[in-house]
Design an enzyme around this catalytic site. Structure first.
Site, PDB file in Angstrom:
ATOM      1  N   ARG A   1       0.813  -1.215   0.000  1.00  0.00           N
ATOM      2  CA  ARG A   1       0.000   0.000   0.000  1.00  0.00           C
ATOM      3  C   ARG A   1       0.847   1.266   0.000  1.00  0.00           C
ATOM      4  NH1 ARG A   1      -2.229   0.486   4.749  1.00  0.00           N
ATOM      5  NH2 ARG A   1      -3.209  -1.567   4.797  1.00  0.00           N
TER       6      ARG A   1
ATOM      7  N   TYR B   1     -14.097  23.179 -10.100  1.00  0.00           N
ATOM      8  CA  TYR B   1     -14.503  21.904 -10.703  1.00  0.00           C
ATOM      9  C   TYR B   1     -15.666  21.327  -9.896  1.00  0.00           C
ATOM     10  CZ  TYR B   1     -13.883  17.039 -12.267  1.00  0.00           C
ATOM     11  OH  TYR B   1     -14.059  15.791 -12.778  1.00  0.00           O
TER      12      TYR B   1
ATOM     13  N   ASP C   1      -6.077  23.751  -7.727  1.00  0.00           N
ATOM     14  CA  ASP C   1      -6.296  22.717  -8.737  1.00  0.00           C
ATOM     15  C   ASP C   1      -5.628  23.235 -10.012  1.00  0.00           C
ATOM     16  OD1 ASP C   1      -7.230  21.076 -10.783  1.00  0.00           O
ATOM     17  OD2 ASP C   1      -9.190  20.773  -9.826  1.00  0.00           O
TER      18      ASP C   1
ATOM     19  N   LYS D   1      -5.844  13.838 -16.994  1.00  0.00           N
ATOM     20  CA  LYS D   1      -5.979  14.735 -18.142  1.00  0.00           C
ATOM     21  C   LYS D   1      -4.648  14.838 -18.898  1.00  0.00           C
ATOM     22  CE  LYS D   1     -10.120  15.190 -16.536  1.00  0.00           C
ATOM     23  NZ  LYS D   1     -10.486  16.151 -15.510  1.00  0.00           N
TER      24      LYS D   1
HETATM   25  C1  PLP Z   1     -11.168  16.065 -14.344  1.00  0.00           C
HETATM   26  C2  PLP Z   1     -10.799  17.081 -13.343  1.00  0.00           C
HETATM   27  C3  PLP Z   1     -10.543  16.723 -12.015  1.00  0.00           C
HETATM   28  C4  PLP Z   1     -10.765  15.343 -11.493  1.00  0.00           C
HETATM   29  O1  PLP Z   1      -9.987  14.364 -12.053  1.00  0.00           O
HETATM   30  P1  PLP Z   1     -10.492  12.832 -12.094  1.00  0.00           P
HETATM   31  O2  PLP Z   1      -9.246  12.085 -12.330  1.00  0.00           O
HETATM   32  O3  PLP Z   1     -11.485  12.756 -13.206  1.00  0.00           O
HETATM   33  O4  PLP Z   1     -11.105  12.528 -10.772  1.00  0.00           O
HETATM   34  C5  PLP Z   1     -10.161  17.716 -11.146  1.00  0.00           C
HETATM   35  N1  PLP Z   1     -10.041  18.978 -11.532  1.00  0.00           N
HETATM   36  C6  PLP Z   1     -10.272  19.368 -12.796  1.00  0.00           C
HETATM   37  C7  PLP Z   1     -10.114  20.801 -13.156  1.00  0.00           C
HETATM   38  C8  PLP Z   1     -10.680  18.437 -13.735  1.00  0.00           C
HETATM   39  O5  PLP Z   1     -10.968  18.832 -14.971  1.00  0.00           O
END
Ligand code: PLP
Length: 393
Positions: free
Chosen positions: A60, A114, A186, A211
């Site tokens: 883990r 988000y 973020d 992403k």
């Molecule tokens: C997609 C996204 C997330 C979350 O990512 P996941 O891997 O889909 O949980 C967080 N912040 C932004 C700005 C995003 O576009």
């Protein structure tokens, strides 16, 4: 072995960070999770006394493949002590909030955050007695008035999800720090390649690796990178919750990281060309693309960012309704219709902006595009087809 972060430029670090410790191979092999065996009972007991990456203890806590990715990501962020991985971007956001907040605390969240971050705040944080208050990210002067003596953290996101507002991150972060609140950001849009969060006053840089870093629409992962003040707390909190990512996905993310620079450059150039084309169309009222000269936030983007990406939105001219917007999107042949973004393929979605502290008028109909690696001329031809479908039969 990879050189230290100070010796190398960011482009080169994308290629050299977290490389295999074995000088005879380029890539860190995929080490699957495995029960770790100890020489004897004394070694077993000693194992519980250290909790550092680089020492096998129990699956883990990850292994060499995950550590290589952490090392590569941390090397790209000046001021970083380390990076913690999470099974999704959402888990990284929740992990960061849970690491810095306790019952009774208040967290200030940007109003264009988000949507899943709003869900986390209204769900688990609320149940824990943590209050979320939303603020206008463009009201830099009014931001100081949002704080109370229970405010412990701020969650920024720039540009804001869907609507692409760039905020003055150094100014907001300085205000938050003067009130002893941890600054979380973020940074999924720019990624660590295009914006250095810690150098601009933030404490914890959150990124959905799903992403740009993954980049091939085939993995889910998140990361938090922080300096010495928060890295240990993030790591322990992730361990308490039991977060671990698979070594296969970590290897895919590392592979994505190697080409992140060229992919972002190409996406940015294509997005800019498409944004310029859209700005000249009578069907389009406004293009919300920070890289576009004259677009909202462009000056701040130029000041603080070293790169862009393929994600931006545009607002339809007055007179169109949601059905027209759907006709536009449905008529596209090269753009897929789907959530997520940052992959090699282009996507289009209708924008549904949730707001509680600011206003996004319901009649302001926008479309979000994620520009991939296709020929930009072909994407423009596809959008031309979409715009032609606006009027209907
Ligand atoms: C997609 C996204 C997330 C979350 O990512 P996941 O891997 O889909 O949980 C967080 N912040 C932004 C700005 C995003 O576009």
């Amino acid at each position: 072995m990879a050189k230290t972060r100070d010796d190398l430029d960011p482009e080169t670090l994308l290629v050299t960070g977290g490389r295999s410790p074995d000088p005879h191979v380029v890539n860190t092999p995929i080490y699957r999770a495995s029960t770790h065996l100890y020489e004897d009972c004394a070694a077993l007991r000693a194992g519980t006394k250290t909790n550092a990456d680089g020492t096998f203890f129990y699956g883990r806590r990850g292994g060499p493949t995950q550590w290589a990715l952490c090392e590569a990501l941390a090397a790209l962020e000046p001021g970083a002590e380390g990076t913690v991985l999470y099974p999704s971007g959402a888990a990284a956001i929740a992990g960061a909030l849970l690491a810095v907040l306790s019952p009774g605390d208040v967290v200030l969240i940007t109003d264009n955050v988000y949507e899943t971050s709003r869900v986390i705040a209204g769900g688990i944080l609320k149940r824990m007695g943590i209050e979320a208050r939303y603020f206008d990210p463009l009201d830099t002067d009014g931001f100081a008035r949002q704080f109370c003596d229970r405010t412990r953290a701020v969650l920024l996101e720039s540009p804001g999800s869907l609507t692409m507002e760039i905020c003055d991150i150094p100014a907001l972060a300085a205000t938050a720090r003067s009130r002893s609140a941890a600054v979380l950001i973020d940074n999924t849009w720019a990624s660590v390649a295009g914006f250095k969060s810690l150098s601009h006053g933030c404490d914890i840089a959150i990124e959905a690796l799903t992403k740009h870093v993954g980049g091939h629409s085939d993995l889910m992962m998140g990361a938090c990178t922080a300096g010495p003040e928060w890295y240990g707390k993030l790591r322990i909190t992730a361990q308490e919750i039991g977060h671990v990512v698979s070594p296969d996905d970590a290897a895919l993310a590392l592979r994505g990281l190697r080409t992140l620079g060229v992919r972002l450059e190409r996406e940015t150039a294509s997005a800019l060309r498409i944004a310029e084309w859209l700005a000249g169309r009578s069907e389009v009222a406004e293009v919300l693309c920070p890289m576009l000269p004259g677009a909202p936030g462009h000056a701040l983007w130029q000041r603080d960012y070293t790169g862009g990406c393929g994600l931006f939105s545009f607002v339809l001219a007055d007179g169109y309704d949601d059905a027209a917007r759907c006709r536009l999107i449905d008529a596209l042949e090269l753009f897929g219709i789907g959530y997520s973004w940052g992959g090699f393929e282009s996507l289009a979605t209708p924008v549904h902006a949730l707001r509680t502290a600011t206003r996004w008028p319901a009649e302001r109909l926008a479309v979000r595009l994620s520009i991939g690696l296709e020929n930009p001329g072909a994407l423009i031809a596809d959008l031309e087809r979409g715009l032609a479908a606006l009027k209907g039969a």
